[in-house]
Design a protein around this motif. Structure first.
Motif, short mmCIF file in Angstrom:
data_model
loop_
_atom_site.label_atom_id
_atom_site.label_comp_id
_atom_site.label_asym_id
_atom_site.label_seq_id
_atom_site.Cartn_x
_atom_site.Cartn_y
_atom_site.Cartn_z
N VAL A 15 -5.64 1.51 -6.33
CA VAL A 15 -5.19 1.46 -4.92
C VAL A 15 -4.60 0.10 -4.58
O VAL A 15 -3.57 0.01 -3.90
CB VAL A 15 -6.36 1.79 -3.96
CG1 VAL A 15 -5.98 1.51 -2.52
CG2 VAL A 15 -6.79 3.23 -4.12
N ASP A 16 -5.21 -0.97 -5.07
CA ASP A 16 -4.69 -2.31 -4.80
C ASP A 16 -3.29 -2.48 -5.39
O ASP A 16 -2.41 -3.07 -4.76
CB ASP A 16 -5.62 -3.39 -5.37
CG ASP A 16 -6.95 -3.46 -4.62
OD1 ASP A 16 -6.97 -3.10 -3.42
OD2 ASP A 16 -7.95 -3.85 -5.23
N PHE A 17 -3.08 -1.93 -6.58
CA PHE A 17 -1.77 -2.00 -7.22
C PHE A 17 -0.73 -1.24 -6.38
O PHE A 17 0.36 -1.74 -6.13
CB PHE A 17 -1.83 -1.41 -8.64
CG PHE A 17 -0.49 -1.33 -9.31
CD1 PHE A 17 0.07 -2.45 -9.90
CD2 PHE A 17 0.22 -0.14 -9.34
CE1 PHE A 17 1.31 -2.39 -10.51
CE2 PHE A 17 1.46 -0.06 -9.94
CZ PHE A 17 2.01 -1.19 -10.52
N LEU A 18 -1.09 -0.04 -5.91
CA LEU A 18 -0.17 0.76 -5.10
C LEU A 18 0.13 0.06 -3.77
O LEU A 18 1.28 0.05 -3.32
CB LEU A 18 -0.76 2.15 -4.84
CG LEU A 18 -0.92 3.04 -6.08
CD1 LEU A 18 -1.67 4.31 -5.71
CD2 LEU A 18 0.42 3.37 -6.71
N THR A 19 -0.89 -0.53 -3.16
CA THR A 19 -0.69 -1.24 -1.90
C THR A 19 0.26 -2.41 -2.08
O THR A 19 1.20 -2.59 -1.30
CB THR A 19 -2.05 -1.75 -1.34
OG1 THR A 19 -2.93 -0.63 -1.18
CG2 THR A 19 -1.87 -2.45 -0.01
N GLU A 20 0.03 -3.21 -3.12
CA GLU A 20 0.90 -4.36 -3.39
C GLU A 20 2.33 -3.92 -3.70
O GLU A 20 3.29 -4.58 -3.31
CB GLU A 20 0.34 -5.22 -4.52
CG GLU A 20 -0.92 -5.97 -4.16
CD GLU A 20 -0.78 -6.81 -2.89
OE1 GLU A 20 0.20 -7.59 -2.80
OE2 GLU A 20 -1.63 -6.70 -1.99
N THR A 21 2.46 -2.80 -4.40
CA THR A 21 3.78 -2.27 -4.72
C THR A 21 4.52 -1.89 -3.43
O THR A 21 5.68 -2.23 -3.25
CB THR A 21 3.67 -1.05 -5.65
OG1 THR A 21 3.02 -1.46 -6.86
CG2 THR A 21 5.04 -0.48 -5.99
N LEU A 22 3.82 -1.19 -2.53
CA LEU A 22 4.45 -0.80 -1.26
C LEU A 22 4.82 -2.02 -0.42
O LEU A 22 5.85 -2.00 0.28
CB LEU A 22 3.50 0.11 -0.46
CG LEU A 22 3.40 1.56 -0.93
CD1 LEU A 22 2.28 2.27 -0.19
CD2 LEU A 22 4.72 2.29 -0.74
#
Length: 68
Positions: A48-55
């Motif tokens: 989730v942290d990776f997806l959040t940072e990507t967004l």
């Protein structure tokens, strides 16, 4: 795969286009964008942290709403 819901401060087609371009670079994710409600659903096994940072790379405020 887990389906995650994010709230992204998108205001126009350009914003959703930026989100689309960023998520397409990840390759193995499925996603839906609901521009009127400013929501993005991402189906992925990624963290989730990776997806959040990507967004956040699209320059918009991002809030994680949980799994759906």
């Amino acid at each position: 795969m887990t389906k995650h819901e994010f709230e992204v401060a998108m205001t126009c087609e350009g914003c959703s286009g930026a989100v689309t371009r960023i998520l397409n670079k990840l390759g193995d994710v499925k996603f839906e964008i609901d521009l009127p409600n400013k929501l993005v659903w991402i189906e992925s096994d990624k963290d989730v942290d990776f997806l959040t940072e990507t967004l956040k790379k699209c320059g918009k405020d991002v809030k994680y709403n949980g799994t759906k």
